[in-house]
Design an enzyme around this catalytic site. Structure first.
Site, PDB file in Angstrom:
ATOM      1  N   GLU A  41       1.047  -0.975   0.002  1.00  0.00           N
ATOM      2  CA  GLU A  41       0.004  -0.204   0.013  1.00  0.00           C
ATOM      3  C   GLU A  41       0.745   1.103  -0.102  1.00  0.00           C
ATOM      4  O   GLU A  41       0.622   2.093  -0.451  1.00  0.00           O
ATOM      5  CB  GLU A  41      -1.106   0.163   1.619  1.00  0.00           C
ATOM      6  CG  GLU A  41      -1.968   1.310   1.202  1.00  0.00           C
ATOM      7  CD  GLU A  41      -1.423   1.166   3.148  1.00  0.00           C
ATOM      8  OE1 GLU A  41      -0.667   3.079   3.296  1.00  0.00           O
ATOM      9  OE2 GLU A  41      -2.655   1.058   3.415  1.00  0.00           O
ATOM     10  N   GLU A  98      10.337   2.041   2.280  1.00  0.00           N
ATOM     11  CA  GLU A  98       9.298   2.073   3.453  1.00  0.00           C
ATOM     12  C   GLU A  98       8.866   1.198   4.399  1.00  0.00           C
ATOM     13  O   GLU A  98       7.938   0.881   4.379  1.00  0.00           O
ATOM     14  CB  GLU A  98       7.588   2.070   1.885  1.00  0.00           C
ATOM     15  CG  GLU A  98       7.789   3.419   0.987  1.00  0.00           C
ATOM     16  CD  GLU A  98       7.219   4.937   1.844  1.00  0.00           C
ATOM     17  OE1 GLU A  98       6.308   4.998   2.671  1.00  0.00           O
ATOM     18  OE2 GLU A  98       8.142   5.940   1.622  1.00  0.00           O
TER      19      GLU A  98
END
Ligand SMILES: [Zn+2]
Length: 1039
Positions: A107, A180
């Site tokens: 995501e 991330e």
């Protein structure tokens, strides 16, 4: 108390109660968007889609259209409604079978760049190129959703283009995965002799999530109640498992899950459906063929007997009673949520069982005062394929587990025997009625979230929205079978072997142990590295820094321009009336759907200083202790039956002209259906005249709950607590703010909760009431439909005439502070004729001798991450420089702080803001760094002073300020700025013009003028773990 298993990991953070039915309708009396779509016929083909259902849902003022994409099987639902705040969302069913956090990391990574938009991080860059009212992405246990909303049609197309490209054609670069997800990197990346450590945004985010024991508990509960498939793992990622994920696995997960055949599209609002379909077909779906996604979640095999587990968590230093830290609850697996009427019935049944002081479990568990509050997961949870119901307590002693268990079983038996009072069922149905009518500004998002879980498991999303039908069927079922609800309790609770008893207690060594395990995994990884691999890690670290520091070409990204913004904005006219020539009432007529909103503000100016710390407690309990002839249960019952809520909260209103002046008071807020206004105003009259302050036991219950709630809230709001603390010594209002909303208040509530007797506290409450609940310095506001206002005003006047002190000759109550300045609330009203000869004034506390000074505080708390804030005293709202500073805050956030704090630093978030308080606040959220982040704040100011930003950067910052300034305001909240702060539409228009005019020189000037941190204007605070560097630095105060 969290009413929902916190299984939704929000990217930017927000959205908690998707489960409740929240509603609004914007221009509810027009119907063009709905009329347009009702013309569609089943079978009609539009841009590669086929219409398969068109349904009007009149109670929500909407028409739903369901479609299917012919080539891929993608599902689509459009909700046509005359609301300009249009929403888009696409969701994928993501059902991981391990805890590496692959859906969550994915995501994040898809938002880092895509085929058409190659630049790094287009998602965050769009925040400043758009007037979006919402942009986010979040990962639930079994789906991942990407929603945005905007009121501008060009913006909608821009954002849609970026979102489609992101989810269907992401770059998924290795560098982004490292940034991330997780990576090994030298502590100081350019120093190969510094130790190797784990870094990564999601890695730190999840550490922060599990710093909150409520999240730890909710996660265990779901994992253990549904142990056989995707719900047995942590979709957000377990920090100890995240470092197992590889880049290849991430790419594979994308290929198998982010396919149109596994997608559900949702659009909402007044924009035409065809345009959406055309764009989605052309930019995404036209490029795919159908696959068979293997993502469904099987039904959980049922247990033949109940199970029991015990887990541990970190200690909590803020809880009221350190020996009572055990949490215990029993959970029952219910029915498949796609059975929408059963789900509706069970959620109502759950409310009857646990909501409010009249519910059987509240009476049996909370009033027994064994624990501090309900367990973190309580009531109905429909966020998994099969719903569950949980009930239990937190803050209990270990040996009381047995007692709690017995009480739960006994209560279930009693409910089966006695059922529920009819009045409580009526109150609940009334609540649904008022929620259907109460309008919020993010209705599209609320709808998308409300249908998401059911739809995700192939339920019918339209059926979920047909609430009136369900209410009617529910009433009929009760009529047909008076034991309808009792039978459900028997079936789902008494006779259900699939139940889980889960207890959790803190372990002193928990954090240390977690660290040890993490270190073990780290060492294991390091020791397996060859020299070659070590060298590679060092080089990759440098490569990442270079990439993060390279200026990006963002020209491919679509953008709105400042010229797309309207020069003026719609005005909100209000009318003033004066009751008895003394109490001003502001009337604001709005299309409120048959709901009336009443507020009253009263001043604290005469209150003795020693009572002030008790104001938040007073506000917490004043509508919950009973009044006149009503005990607290009866009062609660009437509030539920006749209103949509009655509450009080402390308010510190910073003066808009002078940072050393502020108004202090309490705001009473309430809403009800038009027909119930006389009843609601009677309740206010009784509360103002004869509140009860005699039930020590009930006060104890409320205090324990408040203390527990405050303590539990720290990990999620750490940056706010840090900012409030950092501002404490900078303005008089900041000082009071720390007392009301800061960690001082958390500690104060903890102290009260620990007192063996509350009599002394109880005695203070009537003293506070005497000073607070009078007509002196009172002002009221009403938002209602225009035609209702004449009738409303009679009721409001009747209330005011009954407020203590009304009409009595003022005996000039001695002010505790002599330094009170009186100002007109609406200066522009001064020239005109005013009915009754009065004018609304406010009495401000002024502290001209206040000396701002520096204070740096470190709160040592058992968290694995930090929350850092630094505040600088600048200028009040009316100062022309305020506007430039506001733009500068956005500019610093987007162009400097986000990169340094999140991308490089690995914190979950960071930035700068300027609010009405006049305090320019830097903050970071779930941050692995502490003092380094403060250095980043300083460097960002140096960067601003050098003026190394472009005209385009400035325009983007302005755009993001405008997206806040022009954010939709619900009819209930219109005119509120004027009522509270005296900010009129004229003032707002002037600000608006100044905002358009902000330029490069002005920004550099305000950076130089205000942001140079001197000792007199800047404060700092850090919440976080033990910190040697801070401990060694004598300029820091340790708490
Ligand atoms: Zn996240």
């Amino acid at each position: 108390m969290v009413l929902r298993a916190t299984s939704v990991w929000v990217l930017l953070k927000r959205l908690r109660s998707a489960r409740s039915v929240s509603h609004c309708s914007w221009r509810w009396n027009s119907s063009s968007a709905r009329e347009r779509v009702i013309q569609y016929t089943v079978g009609e083909k539009i841009h590669g889609f086929t219409v398969n259902q068109v349904t009007a849902v009149p109670e929500l003022f909407l028409t739903a259209v369901k479609l299917n994409h012919d080539n891929t099987g993608a599902q689509y639902m459009h909700v046509a409604r005359d609301d300009p705040n249009n929403l888009f969302s696409v969701q994928f069913r993501t059902t991981p079978l391990n805890s590496t956090g692959v859906p969550h990391i994915l995501e994040h990574v898809v938002l880092c760049g895509s085929e058409k938009y190659q630049c790094r991080d287009p998602f965050f860059k769009m925040l400043t190129r758009s007037l979006s009212t919402f942009m986010n992405a979040f990962t639930a246990s079994d789906y991942t959703m990407y929603p945005f909303s905007t009121q501008n049609s060009k913006d909608f197309q821009n954002l849609l283009s970026v979102y489609l490209d992101a989810v269907f054609f992401p770059c998924l670069r290795e560098l982004d995965f490292w940034q991330e997800g997780w990576r090994l990197e030298h502590d100081t990346p350019d120093d190969p002799s510094s130790p190797l450590v784990f870094k990564g945004v999601v890695f730190n985010e999840m550490k922060g999530v599990f710093a909150n024991n409520e999240n730890v508990y909710a996660q265990h509960l779901q994992n253990k109640l549904l142990p056989d498939h995707t719900y047995s793992v942590i979709s957000g990622g377990d920090p100890l498992h995240i470092p197992k994920l590889t880049w290849e696995e991430l790419k594979h997960f994308h290929a198998t899950h982010y396919h149109p055949s596994n997608a559900r599209f949702f659009t909402y609002g007044d924009l035409p459906l065809e345009q959406h379909l055309k764009q989605i077909q052309e930019q995404a779906l036209g490029k795919f063929q159908k696959i068979e996604p293997d993502t469904s979640v099987p039904i959980q095999p049922r247990w033949s007997e109940p199970r029991e587990y015990h887990v541990t968590c970190g200690p909590d230093s803020m809880v009221p009673d350190p020996v009572k830290q055990t949490t215990y609850s029993v959970s029952f697996l219910l029915d498949d949520i796609t059975n929408s009427f059963e789900a509706f019935t069970l959620s109502l049944l759950s409310s009857l069982l646990v909501s409010g002081p009249n519910s059987p479990f509240y009476k049996a568990l909370i009033d027994a005062r064994i624990g501090t509050d309900f367990a973190p997961v309580v009531g109905y949870d429909g966020s998994t394929r099969e719903a569950c119901f949980s009930v239990g307590l937190q803050g209990i002693a270990e040996q009381d587990v047995k007692t709690v268990k017995q009480i739960i079983n006994k209560t279930i038996d009693e409910v089966i025997e006695n059922g529920f009072e009819e009045e409580r069922i009526e109150a609940l149905l009334h609540k649904i009625e008022i929620q259907l009518k109460h309008q919020t500004t993010n209705f599209g998002l609320a709808l998308a979230s409300y249908v998401a879980t059911n739809w995700n498991h192939d339920g019918d999303p339209v059926e979920v929205l047909q609430i009136s039908e369900k209410v009617a069927r529910f009433r009929q079922s009760l009529k047909d079978n008076p034991r309808f609800l009792q039978d459900k309790v028997k079936h789902y609770f008494k006779e259900n072997p699939h139940q889980l008893a889960l207890s959790m207690s803190p372990d002193e060594g928990y954090l240390e142990n977690q660290t040890k395990v993490e270190q073990g995994k780290l060492q294991e990884k390091i020791s397996s590295l060859s020299m070659e691999e070590k060298k590679e890690i060092y080089e990759k670290g440098l490569e990442l820094i270079t990439a993060q520091s390279t200026p990006q070409d963002v020209s491919s990204l679509p953008a709105l321009k400042v010229s797309d913004i309207q020069r003026t904005f719609p005005l909100t006219p209000v009318e003033m009336a004066y009751v008895g020539g003394e109490v001003p009432v502001q009337y604001c007529s709005q299309p409120t759907n048959g709901v009336v909103y009443f507020r009253a503000f009263t001043s604290l100016n005469t209150l003795p200083e020693d009572l002030k710390p008790y104001i938040p407690l007073f506000c917490n309990v004043i509508t919950r202790m009973g009044c006149a002839s009503l005990n607290y249960r009866q009062l609660d019952q009437l509030i539920e039956l006749k209103t949509g809520g009655m509450a009080a909260s402390p308010k510190i209103l910073q003066d808009i002209d002078d940072l050393d002046m502020y108004e202090q008071g309490v705001l009473f807020t309430s809403l009800c259906l038009d027909r119930n206004l006389p009843d609601m105003m009677q309740l206010w009259t009784d509360i103002f005249n004869s509140p009860h302050f005699d039930d020590e036991e009930h006060l104890r219950v409320l205090v324990m709950m408040a203390a527990q709630e405050l303590s539990n809230g720290i990990p999620d709001s750490g940056h706010q607590y840090a900012a409030v603390r950092a501002g404490k010594t900078l303005t008089p209002a900041g000082n009071l703010g720390e007392m009301f909303d800061g960690l001082s208040q958390v500690q104060q509530m903890k102290r009260i909760a620990e007192m063996p007797e509350l009599v002394t506290v109880l005695r203070r409450l009537p003293r506070i009431k005497l000073h607070l609940m009078t007509n002196e310095n009172m002002r009221c506001s009403v938002n209602a439909a225009a035609q209702e206002i004449p009738e409303m005003s009679k009721e409001v006047e009747k209330f005011i005439r009954n407020v203590p002190g009304f009409g009595k000759k003022k005996k000039d109550r001695k002010l505790i502070r002599s330094n009170i300045t009186e100002k007109l609330l609406n200066p522009e009203e001064a020239g005109g004729e005013v009915s009754g000869g009065s004018r609304a004034t406010k009495k401000l506390v002024s502290e001209p001798t206040f000396k701002a000074c520096q204070m740096k505080t470190h709160f040592q708390l058992p968290f694995p991450v930090n929350y850092v804030s630094e505040c600088i005293r600048t200028v009040p709202y009316m100062n022309p420089d305020f506007t430039s500073l506001r733009v500068l805050a956005r500019l610093l956030t987007a162009k400097y702080l986000h990169r340094e704090i999140r991308e490089k630093g690995g914190a979950y978030g960071g930035g700068a803001t300027l609010s009405h308080s006049g305090l320019f606040s830097f903050y970071s959220y779930r941050d692995p760094n502490s003092l380094d982040t403060i250095s980043v704040f300083r460097r960002s100011v140096d960067w601003a002073k050098m003026g190394k930003f472009t005209a385009e950067d400035i325009d983007e910052a302005k755009l993001s300020v405008f997206s806040v300034v022009d954010a939709p305001v619900a009819p209930s909240d219109k005119g509120l700025d004027r009522f509270l702060y005296g900010i009129s539409d004229e003032i707002k228009q002037k600000r608006r013009e100044q905002l358009f005019a902000v330029d490069h020189d002005g920004l550099v000037e305000v950076a130089n003028k205000y942001l140079t941190t001197g000792h007199s204007t800047c404060g700092a605070a850090i919440l976080g773990p033990e910190n040697e560097s801070i401990a060694r630095d004598p300029t820091w105060v340790q708490r």
